[in-house]
Design a protein around this motif. Structure first.
Motif, PDB file in Angstrom:
ATOM      1  N   SER A 105       0.836  -1.199   0.000  1.00 54.41           N
ATOM      2  CA  SER A 105       0.000   0.000   0.000  1.00 54.41           C
ATOM      3  C   SER A 105       0.873   1.253   0.000  1.00 54.41           C
ATOM      4  O   SER A 105       1.824   1.368   0.751  1.00 54.41           O
ATOM      5  N   CYS A 160      -0.574   4.521   0.099  1.00 54.53           N
ATOM      6  CA  CYS A 160      -1.384   5.683   0.466  1.00 54.53           C
ATOM      7  C   CYS A 160      -2.261   5.360   1.674  1.00 54.53           C
ATOM      8  O   CYS A 160      -2.404   4.216   2.064  1.00 54.53           O
ATOM      9  N   ALA A 209      -5.894   5.314   2.397  1.00 55.91           N
ATOM     10  CA  ALA A 209      -7.141   5.334   1.639  1.00 55.91           C
ATOM     11  C   ALA A 209      -8.308   4.881   2.503  1.00 55.91           C
ATOM     12  O   ALA A 209      -8.172   3.971   3.321  1.00 55.91           O
ATOM     13  N   ALA A 245      -4.453  -0.089  -0.188  1.00 57.26           N
ATOM     14  CA  ALA A 245      -4.598   0.174  -1.614  1.00 57.26           C
ATOM     15  C   ALA A 245      -3.331   0.765  -2.216  1.00 57.26           C
ATOM     16  O   ALA A 245      -2.470   1.282  -1.510  1.00 57.26           O
ATOM     17  N   PHE A 281      -2.435   3.635  -5.005  1.00 59.79           N
ATOM     18  CA  PHE A 281      -3.003   4.767  -5.731  1.00 59.79           C
ATOM     19  C   PHE A 281      -2.126   5.107  -6.914  1.00 59.79           C
ATOM     20  O   PHE A 281      -0.900   5.124  -6.817  1.00 59.79           O
ATOM     21  N   LEU A 338      -7.495   3.508  -7.930  1.00 53.80           N
ATOM     22  CA  LEU A 338      -7.122   2.836  -6.700  1.00 53.80           C
ATOM     23  C   LEU A 338      -7.239   1.331  -6.937  1.00 53.80           C
ATOM     24  O   LEU A 338      -8.277   0.851  -7.375  1.00 53.80           O
ATOM     25  N   VAL A 345      -8.145   9.706  -0.417  1.00 57.00           N
ATOM     26  CA  VAL A 345      -6.797   9.186  -0.621  1.00 57.00           C
ATOM     27  C   VAL A 345      -5.817  10.280  -0.212  1.00 57.00           C
ATOM     28  O   VAL A 345      -5.798  11.351  -0.819  1.00 57.00           O
ATOM     29  N   HIS A 383      -9.911  -2.656  -9.441  1.00 59.00           N
ATOM     30  CA  HIS A 383      -9.424  -1.312  -9.746  1.00 59.00           C
ATOM     31  C   HIS A 383     -10.614  -0.365  -9.725  1.00 59.00           C
ATOM     32  O   HIS A 383     -11.600  -0.581 -10.443  1.00 59.00           O
TER      33      HIS A 383
END
Length: 100
Positions: free
Chosen positions: A21, A23, A25, A34, A36, A57, A75, A94
């Motif tokens: 990951s 970010c 989110a 997630a 980004f 995302l 985000v 997505h």
């Protein structure tokens, strides 16, 4: 009942996203793991230039709410709305975003 491979696939995707990951989110104030991306494309329209971006995302399908289109996503502090959701069939979805 889900098939054994589907369960393994979901666990593997969740583990990978928890490590990769990039970010902070949230979908409707629920934290998700997630990745980004805010893709950028430039093109020519005759003599004029044209640019576009489509924030997206990627996240484990198990973390995507049912019927996500229209839900609010944050985000890294920026608010978006989910414009489209594309499940790739491998445990990853997505979400295409638009600024809120």
């Amino acid at each position: 009942m889900p098939k054994p491979f589907a369960l393994l696939e979901a666990r593997t995707a969740a583990a990978a996203f928890s490590r990769l990951s990039n970010c902070a989110a949230f979908i409707d104030d629920v934290a998700v793991d997630a990745i980004f991306a805010n893709g950028y494309a430039a093109g020519q329209v005759g003599a004029l230039g044209m640019a576009s971006s489509q924030p997206a995302l990627a996240l484990p399908t198990v973390q995507v709410p049912a019927n996500p289109v229209g839900l609010r996503v944050t985000v890294d502090g920026q608010a978006y709305l989910i414009a489209d959701a594309r499940n790739d069939g491998t445990g990853e979805t997505h979400l295409l975003l638009e600024l809120a």
